[in-house]
Motif scaffolding. Sequence first.
Motif, PDB file in Angstrom:
ATOM      1  N   ALA A 254       0.830  -1.205   0.000  1.00 59.44           N
ATOM      2  CA  ALA A 254       0.000   0.000   0.000  1.00 59.44           C
ATOM      3  C   ALA A 254       0.864   1.254   0.000  1.00 59.44           C
ATOM      4  CB  ALA A 254      -0.927  -0.011   1.218  1.00 59.44           C
ATOM      5  N   GLY A 255       2.076   1.133   0.559  1.00 57.47           N
ATOM      6  CA  GLY A 255       2.994   2.276   0.589  1.00 57.47           C
ATOM      7  C   GLY A 255       3.644   2.552  -0.756  1.00 57.47           C
ATOM      8  N   GLY A 256       3.224   1.835  -1.774  1.00 51.98           N
ATOM      9  CA  GLY A 256       3.736   2.105  -3.123  1.00 51.98           C
ATOM     10  C   GLY A 256       5.077   1.461  -3.403  1.00 51.98           C
ATOM     11  N   ILE A 257       5.463   0.533  -2.538  1.00 55.34           N
ATOM     12  CA  ILE A 257       6.751  -0.139  -2.757  1.00 55.34           C
ATOM     13  C   ILE A 257       6.485  -1.501  -3.402  1.00 55.34           C
ATOM     14  CG2 ILE A 257       8.763  -1.145  -1.595  1.00 55.34           C
ATOM     15  CD1 ILE A 257       8.075   0.925   0.701  1.00 55.34           C
ATOM     16  N   ILE A 258       7.217  -1.802  -4.464  1.00 61.64           N
ATOM     17  CA  ILE A 258       7.130  -3.164  -5.008  1.00 61.64           C
ATOM     18  C   ILE A 258       8.464  -3.850  -4.761  1.00 61.64           C
ATOM     19  CG2 ILE A 258       6.682  -4.609  -7.023  1.00 61.64           C
ATOM     20  CD1 ILE A 258       5.016  -2.383  -8.146  1.00 61.64           C
ATOM     21  N   PRO A 259       8.517  -4.615  -3.684  1.00 56.49           N
ATOM     22  CA  PRO A 259       9.791  -5.277  -3.387  1.00 56.49           C
ATOM     23  C   PRO A 259      10.096  -6.335  -4.444  1.00 56.49           C
ATOM     24  CG  PRO A 259       8.254  -5.400  -1.515  1.00 56.49           C
ATOM     25  CD  PRO A 259       7.473  -4.959  -2.718  1.00 56.49           C
ATOM     26  N   ALA A 260      11.385  -6.655  -4.592  1.00 55.89           N
ATOM     27  CA  ALA A 260      11.777  -7.719  -5.527  1.00 55.89           C
ATOM     28  C   ALA A 260      11.289  -9.056  -4.996  1.00 55.89           C
ATOM     29  CB  ALA A 260      13.281  -7.725  -5.704  1.00 55.89           C
ATOM     30  N   GLY A 261      11.159  -9.150  -3.686  1.00 53.16           N
ATOM     31  CA  GLY A 261      10.602 -10.355  -3.077  1.00 53.16           C
ATOM     32  C   GLY A 261      10.058  -9.993  -1.709  1.00 53.16           C
ATOM     33  N   LEU A 262       8.958 -10.614  -1.326  1.00 54.49           N
ATOM     34  CA  LEU A 262       8.389 -10.349  -0.004  1.00 54.49           C
ATOM     35  C   LEU A 262       7.814 -11.663   0.505  1.00 54.49           C
ATOM     36  CD1 LEU A 262       7.737  -8.288   2.177  1.00 54.49           C
ATOM     37  CD2 LEU A 262       5.699  -7.635   0.921  1.00 54.49           C
ATOM     38  N   GLU A 263       8.529 -12.274   1.418  1.00 56.52           N
ATOM     39  CA  GLU A 263       8.248 -13.655   1.803  1.00 56.52           C
ATOM     40  C   GLU A 263       8.032 -13.783   3.299  1.00 56.52           C
ATOM     41  OE1 GLU A 263       8.651 -16.572  -0.457  1.00 56.52           O
ATOM     42  OE2 GLU A 263       8.262 -14.957  -1.854  1.00 56.52           O
ATOM     43  N   MET A 264       7.176 -14.716   3.648  1.00 57.78           N
ATOM     44  CA  MET A 264       6.926 -14.924   5.073  1.00 57.78           C
ATOM     45  C   MET A 264       7.189 -16.377   5.450  1.00 57.78           C
ATOM     46  SD  MET A 264       3.492 -14.341   7.333  1.00 57.78           S
ATOM     47  CE  MET A 264       2.966 -12.819   6.634  1.00 57.78           C
ATOM     48  N   MET A 265       7.716 -16.558   6.649  1.00 57.50           N
ATOM     49  CA  MET A 265       7.852 -17.909   7.206  1.00 57.50           C
ATOM     50  C   MET A 265       7.336 -17.854   8.637  1.00 57.50           C
ATOM     51  SD  MET A 265      11.434 -19.630   6.103  1.00 57.50           S
ATOM     52  CE  MET A 265      12.666 -18.393   6.352  1.00 57.50           C
ATOM     53  N   ASP A 266       6.623 -18.894   9.056  1.00 60.56           N
ATOM     54  CA  ASP A 266       6.180 -18.904  10.449  1.00 60.56           C
ATOM     55  C   ASP A 266       7.156 -19.692  11.321  1.00 60.56           C
ATOM     56  OD1 ASP A 266       5.662 -21.558  10.094  1.00 60.56           O
ATOM     57  OD2 ASP A 266       3.489 -21.419  10.366  1.00 60.56           O
ATOM     58  N   TYR A 281      18.369 -16.950  11.644  1.00 58.35           N
ATOM     59  CA  TYR A 281      17.002 -16.417  11.742  1.00 58.35           C
ATOM     60  C   TYR A 281      16.649 -16.245  13.220  1.00 58.35           C
ATOM     61  CZ  TYR A 281      16.307 -18.017   6.889  1.00 58.35           C
ATOM     62  OH  TYR A 281      16.397 -18.228   5.535  1.00 58.35           O
ATOM     63  N   PRO A 282      15.955 -15.160  13.568  1.00 56.83           N
ATOM     64  CA  PRO A 282      15.571 -14.989  14.976  1.00 56.83           C
ATOM     65  C   PRO A 282      14.449 -15.950  15.360  1.00 56.83           C
ATOM     66  CG  PRO A 282      14.672 -13.232  13.626  1.00 56.83           C
ATOM     67  CD  PRO A 282      15.514 -14.073  12.715  1.00 56.83           C
ATOM     68  N   GLN A 283      14.299 -16.196  16.637  1.00 57.86           N
ATOM     69  CA  GLN A 283      13.152 -16.981  17.108  1.00 57.86           C
ATOM     70  C   GLN A 283      11.953 -16.063  17.107  1.00 57.86           C
ATOM     71  OE1 GLN A 283      14.129 -18.744  20.880  1.00 57.86           O
ATOM     72  NE2 GLN A 283      14.846 -20.602  19.846  1.00 57.86           N
ATOM     73  N   ALA A 284      10.991 -16.374  16.276  1.00 58.07           N
ATOM     74  CA  ALA A 284       9.842 -15.480  16.155  1.00 58.07           C
ATOM     75  C   ALA A 284       8.649 -16.293  15.699  1.00 58.07           C
ATOM     76  CB  ALA A 284      10.148 -14.382  15.143  1.00 58.07           C
ATOM     77  N   GLU A 285       7.477 -15.753  15.847  1.00 55.26           N
ATOM     78  CA  GLU A 285       6.269 -16.411  15.349  1.00 55.26           C
ATOM     79  C   GLU A 285       6.189 -16.296  13.836  1.00 55.26           C
ATOM     80  OE1 GLU A 285       3.830 -18.455  16.694  1.00 55.26           O
ATOM     81  OE2 GLU A 285       5.507 -18.481  18.098  1.00 55.26           O
ATOM     82  N   ALA A 286       6.772 -15.201  13.340  1.00 53.59           N
ATOM     83  CA  ALA A 286       6.795 -15.010  11.887  1.00 53.59           C
ATOM     84  C   ALA A 286       7.954 -14.101  11.523  1.00 53.59           C
ATOM     85  CB  ALA A 286       5.489 -14.382  11.413  1.00 53.59           C
ATOM     86  N   ILE A 287       8.579 -14.388  10.387  1.00 52.76           N
ATOM     87  CA  ILE A 287       9.529 -13.407   9.862  1.00 52.76           C
ATOM     88  C   ILE A 287       9.109 -13.039   8.445  1.00 52.76           C
ATOM     89  CG2 ILE A 287      11.544 -14.042  11.251  1.00 52.76           C
ATOM     90  CD1 ILE A 287      12.632 -15.541   8.826  1.00 52.76           C
ATOM     91  N   LEU A 288       9.430 -11.802   8.110  1.00 52.88           N
ATOM     92  CA  LEU A 288       9.227 -11.329   6.745  1.00 52.88           C
ATOM     93  C   LEU A 288      10.598 -11.091   6.152  1.00 52.88           C
ATOM     94  CD1 LEU A 288       6.551  -8.492   6.561  1.00 52.88           C
ATOM     95  CD2 LEU A 288       6.427 -10.790   5.592  1.00 52.88           C
ATOM     96  N   LEU A 289      10.807 -11.591   4.934  1.00 58.90           N
ATOM     97  CA  LEU A 289      12.031 -11.266   4.212  1.00 58.90           C
ATOM     98  C   LEU A 289      11.618 -10.342   3.077  1.00 58.90           C
ATOM     99  CD1 LEU A 289      13.696 -14.778   3.907  1.00 58.90           C
ATOM    100  CD2 LEU A 289      14.524 -12.861   5.266  1.00 58.90           C
ATOM    101  N   CYS A 290      12.213  -9.166   3.047  1.00 56.06           N
ATOM    102  CA  CYS A 290      11.832  -8.205   2.016  1.00 56.06           C
ATOM    103  C   CYS A 290      13.076  -7.795   1.248  1.00 56.06           C
ATOM    104  CB  CYS A 290      11.186  -6.988   2.671  1.00 56.06           C
ATOM    105  SG  CYS A 290      10.706  -5.739   1.485  1.00 56.06           S
ATOM    106  N   GLU A 291      13.075  -8.096  -0.044  1.00 57.72           N
ATOM    107  CA  GLU A 291      14.227  -7.710  -0.863  1.00 57.72           C
ATOM    108  C   GLU A 291      13.864  -6.483  -1.677  1.00 57.72           C
ATOM    109  OE1 GLU A 291      16.881 -10.666  -2.652  1.00 57.72           O
ATOM    110  OE2 GLU A 291      16.467  -9.751  -4.594  1.00 57.72           O
ATOM    111  N   VAL A 292      14.726  -5.479  -1.608  1.00 57.49           N
ATOM    112  CA  VAL A 292      14.517  -4.307  -2.463  1.00 57.49           C
ATOM    113  C   VAL A 292      15.726  -4.169  -3.383  1.00 57.49           C
ATOM    114  CG1 VAL A 292      12.959  -3.035  -0.941  1.00 57.49           C
ATOM    115  CG2 VAL A 292      15.404  -2.782  -0.641  1.00 57.49           C
TER     116      VAL A 292
END
Lengths: 496, 404
Positions: A254-266, A281-292
Amino acid sequence: MTGNPTPIDKEILSRRNSLAAAFRRWLPGECVLQTEEQLRPYECDGLSVYRQLPLLVLRPRSVEEVQRIMRYCHLEKIPVVARGAGTGLSGGALPVKDGILLSLARFTSILELDPAGRIARVQPGVRNIVVSEAASAHGLYYAPDPSSQMACTIGGNVAENSGGVHCLKYGLTVHNLLEVKVVLADGELVTLGGTSLDTPGYDLLALFTGSEGMLGIVVEATVKLLPKPERIRVLLGAFNTIESAGEAVGEIIAGGIIPAGLEMMDGLAIRAAEDFVHAGYPQAEAILLCEVDGTEEEVSEQLTAVAAIMHRCGAFEVRTASTAEQRQQLWKGRKAAFPAVGRIAPDYYCMDGTIPRRHLPEVLRGITALSRKYGLAVANVFHAGDGNLHPLILYDANTPGELERTEAFGAEILALCVAHGGTITGEHGVGVEKIAQMCIQFAPPELARFHGIKHAFDPAGLLNPGKAVPTLHRCAEFGAMHVRRGRLPFPGLERF
Amino acid sequence: MQTAITAPLRETEQGREADLILRSCVHCGFCTATCPTYELTGDELDGPRGRIYLIKAMLEGHSPTRATQHHLDRCLTCRACETTCPSGVRYARLLEIGRAYTEAHVQRPASVRLRRWLLRALLPHRRRFAALLWLGRRVKPVITPALGRRIPPKRATAPWTRVAHTRKMLLLESCGQADATPNTNAATARVLDRLNIELVRVTKAGCCGAMSHHMSATEEARQFARHNIDAWWPHLESGAEALVVTASGCGTMVREYGELLADDPLYIGKAKRIASLARDLSEVLIREKLPFRAGRPRVRVAFHSPCSLQHGQRVVGTVERLLERAGYTLTQVAEGHLCCGSAGTYSLLQPELSEPLLQRKVAALTGDRPDLIATANVGCQLHLESGTRVPVRHWIELVDEAMS
């Protein structure tokens, strides 16, 4: 339409030996696999729950050999299933019992690489990543990068219209393909598309891409190469809830950014991937990997914006990969996440539904609820940016009844996707796996058009029978089954 | 992956272990991408996933024939697939079980049996190997060049140093290496001497057992292992800090002594201890301060990391760092993960696959015009040497020369 050669099945089955002998007359012995022992490892692709011994496996070495095989099979009415690397996850290369499995694994040459024209002309058995490796010396790469890119091959990518991490910005296979040479069911060699941007007539190239081996056999593909971006950065955001990560995805786009990749892992997927690649990778419930990616300025600007959004949506940690190696490690874990899940469960069933991004948090909650209902754990690894979900249902195929429960669970996930205005497959294809769900996705008049197209290319229904497009009869059976149990899936659903 | 191992097999330790390994495979096919034989033939049956499937079928009750044996034999056991596998499938162990099963159920042609027996009877015994080498060098002028290039030439070696130091390490001499490339161990002794470490030769020890192990003569391999353990044990008790291995193929074997002797209550404890003390030479040196002389040697080196080093022992990058510290310039090498085709006795038993792999490897190694090729395993060294005019040496010789 599909799977029609029933009356001659038995006859053909009994002819396995004579058929093999017929091919051996002009193909060397190692090109014809015949005994059950040799055929068994070919009985499934990457989706090993569906298995079927083919009549024969043929391993041709030239386009002429493929044509000759197809002409013979056309004449003798023998079904043909094409297979590349056998990494598909929907059973698209599952053999048929009265048919030939045609392996294209020996077509491994890059025929032409034109750095000035930014194109590569390759044989179908060239592995996806090999195209980028070859182009790398010229500062170029091939954008579609399915997670199995180290093993999967271009022919299969065309047949399945494969996507990948980078398809959010750079498109699917269809958007990166210029021309294919195809052997049709009758052995005819045709060229679809062309190296100019638009070609006159119907866009048969687009039609062919993603047709799952139902319309013809790819024997050559010309793909676009893109210049490697000046700068690439990957941001990792760690979240306490999968919903807040889902929210960040919506905000970034929505912020007008088109990342080269935007991935989620739980959490579950993170643990499995970390165990394999040790990417930190950190211990988390979810991580987002965003490539610009882009120019220096673009990248800096987007990095700041994405980091701010992640923080605003509740990320407890946001970090940037500082070196190219770190970046590759982060992606390696993501790309190996499916099989890495094999470390925590003996089997997994990978779903491939898509939904409009805004429904991410809601659908993820729905999947969690279903997971409780079925008593089966789910690891989520997916292309968040384009709303392409890959819930991996973890199960044990050796426990009686668990596979059936898993399939029912999977079907409900896909129905949930469709109910939220999504589709049953984003990039893995329909194959045999999701063929029943096609009846949910499409209405009879739409399916009839699919059949019309199939008929135009392959009137005898010899190519990959029983895949991708269900017969209306099958849909009726599928519907009836559900009605009988008193719960027609989403009867009020709007069809599109 | 779903399995249905036959009931009698499920009762056995090996059957259960195989089942567990099979269950950890998810059939994704990533392994085929880095498998040298699949790369050559494009046949599922010649890739790890297909071989796993062949083994699964056997253990599920489908009788194997020579076809299964043929494809299992064609595996190099380079273990590139294990490095690639995201699910952590212990492929080499499964293959071992599968090969043992075919060995018990499928009889090989007499000529093949004889050839395999001869290899096992000659190669892993130092005196017999030395005699064979002597004979080979004598007949070299009168045999075909194709055969002749497989016989390693006699090469110069500098003497061993024998200075006592308080720090001591044992040396696994590696049967073929002691005679075919004697300078490797001598150079190792000289380099360690400069670090005030005494390299102890244990003459009573023999072959590590890898050769027998690869040819499914597991009991024979165990005998070699027990014999070595008995020979090394007193030295370790009296304070030797490590067992240094200069041939990475042997290193992989010694590091698996614990698994090899798992069912031997008398030896298992010692086997595990020895496995834990085994070090590839590069792992020893990377921790030490090395007295290289000033000035870079103007030599461009292509390093071939043996599969036993990078995939078997997962020792990655240490030799390269040592060579760079010594001042050598490393050239670019494509397809570094692929096997050279040597793979123990593979080059002798499977020439039709070994030969194209050798040619491909030599092309990859010489593409960036190195002055010489360095490697870390005698098998690879001799095999590569048979396919190129560029000199092929053990990397420790280069490190030694950069010090003296």
